[in-house]
Design a protein around this motif. Structure first.
Motif, short mmCIF file in Angstrom:
data_model
loop_
_atom_site.label_atom_id
_atom_site.label_comp_id
_atom_site.label_asym_id
_atom_site.label_seq_id
_atom_site.Cartn_x
_atom_site.Cartn_y
_atom_site.Cartn_z
N THR A 49 68.32 -67.20 -56.62
CA THR A 49 68.60 -65.78 -56.88
C THR A 49 69.91 -65.33 -56.23
N SER A 50 70.34 -66.03 -55.19
CA SER A 50 71.58 -65.64 -54.52
C SER A 50 72.79 -65.78 -55.44
N LYS A 51 72.68 -66.61 -56.47
CA LYS A 51 73.80 -66.85 -57.38
C LYS A 51 74.10 -65.64 -58.26
N ASN A 52 73.10 -64.85 -58.58
CA ASN A 52 73.33 -63.65 -59.41
C ASN A 52 72.62 -62.45 -58.80
N TRP A 53 72.75 -62.32 -57.48
CA TRP A 53 72.03 -61.29 -56.75
C TRP A 53 72.45 -59.88 -57.17
N GLU A 54 73.70 -59.67 -57.50
CA GLU A 54 74.16 -58.33 -57.86
C GLU A 54 73.39 -57.77 -59.05
N SER A 55 73.20 -58.58 -60.07
CA SER A 55 72.47 -58.11 -61.25
C SER A 55 70.99 -57.91 -60.94
N ILE A 56 70.44 -58.76 -60.08
CA ILE A 56 69.04 -58.61 -59.68
C ILE A 56 68.84 -57.31 -58.92
N GLU A 57 69.75 -57.02 -58.01
CA GLU A 57 69.63 -55.81 -57.21
C GLU A 57 69.81 -54.56 -58.07
N ALA A 58 70.71 -54.63 -59.05
CA ALA A 58 70.92 -53.50 -59.95
C ALA A 58 69.65 -53.22 -60.75
N LYS A 59 69.00 -54.27 -61.24
CA LYS A 59 67.74 -54.12 -61.98
C LYS A 59 66.64 -53.56 -61.09
N TYR A 60 66.63 -54.02 -59.84
CA TYR A 60 65.64 -53.52 -58.88
C TYR A 60 65.79 -52.01 -58.67
N GLU B 41 62.57 -55.96 -49.50
CA GLU B 41 63.54 -55.98 -48.41
C GLU B 41 63.41 -57.25 -47.58
N GLU B 42 62.19 -57.73 -47.40
CA GLU B 42 61.97 -58.97 -46.66
C GLU B 42 62.58 -60.15 -47.42
N TYR B 43 62.39 -60.14 -48.73
CA TYR B 43 62.96 -61.20 -49.56
C TYR B 43 64.48 -61.10 -49.60
N LYS B 44 64.99 -59.88 -49.67
CA LYS B 44 66.43 -59.66 -49.70
C LYS B 44 67.09 -60.21 -48.44
N ALA B 45 66.46 -60.02 -47.29
CA ALA B 45 67.00 -60.53 -46.03
C ALA B 45 67.14 -62.05 -46.09
N VAL C 284 67.55 -63.81 -48.85
CA VAL C 284 68.64 -64.12 -49.80
C VAL C 284 70.00 -63.92 -49.14
N VAL C 285 70.15 -62.83 -48.41
CA VAL C 285 71.42 -62.54 -47.74
C VAL C 285 71.76 -63.65 -46.75
N GLN C 286 70.76 -64.10 -46.01
CA GLN C 286 70.97 -65.20 -45.07
C GLN C 286 71.41 -66.47 -45.79
N LYS C 287 70.78 -66.76 -46.91
CA LYS C 287 71.14 -67.94 -47.69
C LYS C 287 72.54 -67.81 -48.27
N ARG C 288 72.88 -66.63 -48.76
CA ARG C 288 74.21 -66.41 -49.33
C ARG C 288 75.29 -66.57 -48.29
N ASN C 289 75.04 -66.03 -47.10
CA ASN C 289 76.03 -66.15 -46.03
C ASN C 289 76.23 -67.60 -45.63
N SER C 290 75.13 -68.35 -45.59
CA SER C 290 75.22 -69.76 -45.25
C SER C 290 76.00 -70.54 -46.30
N ILE D 10 60.79 -61.94 -58.84
CA ILE D 10 61.97 -62.47 -58.15
C ILE D 10 61.61 -63.08 -56.81
N SER D 11 60.55 -62.58 -56.19
CA SER D 11 60.15 -63.10 -54.88
C SER D 11 59.59 -64.51 -54.97
N ASP D 12 59.18 -64.92 -56.17
CA ASP D 12 58.63 -66.26 -56.37
C ASP D 12 59.72 -67.31 -56.61
#
Length: 215
Positions: A50-61, A93-97, A99-105, A42-44
């Motif tokens: 990934t921000s489009k379906n982040w909930e499912s990605i985080e659940a799998k993580y 966590e670094e990648y998640k940060a 994604v969160v920034q991109k989602r907020n934007s 996912i980091s690649d």
């Protein structure tokens, strides 16, 4: 003869125990590697994808991480693998940060473009709003909010309120530039309408989200 039998039993037990340890280690190695591979995969991917379906990605993580941790708990010596897990989790966590920034934007851009016909700058100065178009800007803003009021969540309502207050600040400037009495009266009515919508629907959105969280 008895001593021989005893020796054979102990030897068999030792083999079984060694085999169990090997199986546990192999399982732990496998689960940690699966955890690493998932995070690497996912980091690649670009954060905006990934921000489009982040909930499912985080659940799998979370599930993959839990599986690895359970496998590690069965080991006696797990310090090295736990260190590997920490590195993998840090990468995530670094990648998640990011994604969160991109989602907020993306969230702000999508909401703002739905409420205004012009692009809103980060300083929300509304420099393009003047005495001739401000009544229409208010009208379009509040009509759009009314149309979608039942679908907004708390975060969206908070952003809407922030934009509304910035527009109000611009109105104070525009009034000094010769805003007509007719437009001023129209805007006053729209402001009352918005205040009621915000108070009722922001509270409802909060209530609905609390119910969902409990479920």
């Amino acid at each position: 003869m008895k001593n021989l039998n005893k020796f054979l039993v102990l030897a068999a037990i030792a083999v079984i125990m060694s085999s169990c340890k090997d199986e546990k280690k192999e399982m732990a190695d496998k689960k940690v590697e699966e955890f690493k591979m998932y995070v690497d995969s996912i980091s690649d991917v670009a954060a905006e994808e990934t921000s489009k379906n982040w909930e499912s990605i985080e659940a799998k993580y979370e599930q993959t991480k839990m599986d690895a941790e359970e496998a590690l708990n069965a080991l006696e010596n797990k310090a090295e693998k736990e260190a590997d897990m920490d590195k993998i989790a840090t990468k995530y966590e670094e990648y998640k940060a990011e994604v969160v920034q991109k989602r907020n934007s993306m969230f702000r851009e999508n909401l703002r473009s739905s409420l205004f016909t012009e692009k809103i700058s980060d300083d929300m100065s509304f420099a393009w709003v003047n005495k001739d178009n401000i009544a229409g800007v208010y009208s379009n803003f509040i009509d759009t909010v009314e149309k979608n009021k039942d679908s907004y969540n708390r975060e969206e309502w908070d952003e809407i309120k922030l934009l509304y207050e910035a527009l109000d600040t611009r109105k104070n400037t525009v009034e000094k530039e010769g805003l007509s009495s007719k437009d001023n009266i129209k805007i006053s009515g729209l402001k009352i309408k918005f205040a009621t919508m915000y108070r009722v629907n922001r509270a409802t959105a909060k209530s609905d989200e609390n119910v969902e969280a409990k479920q």
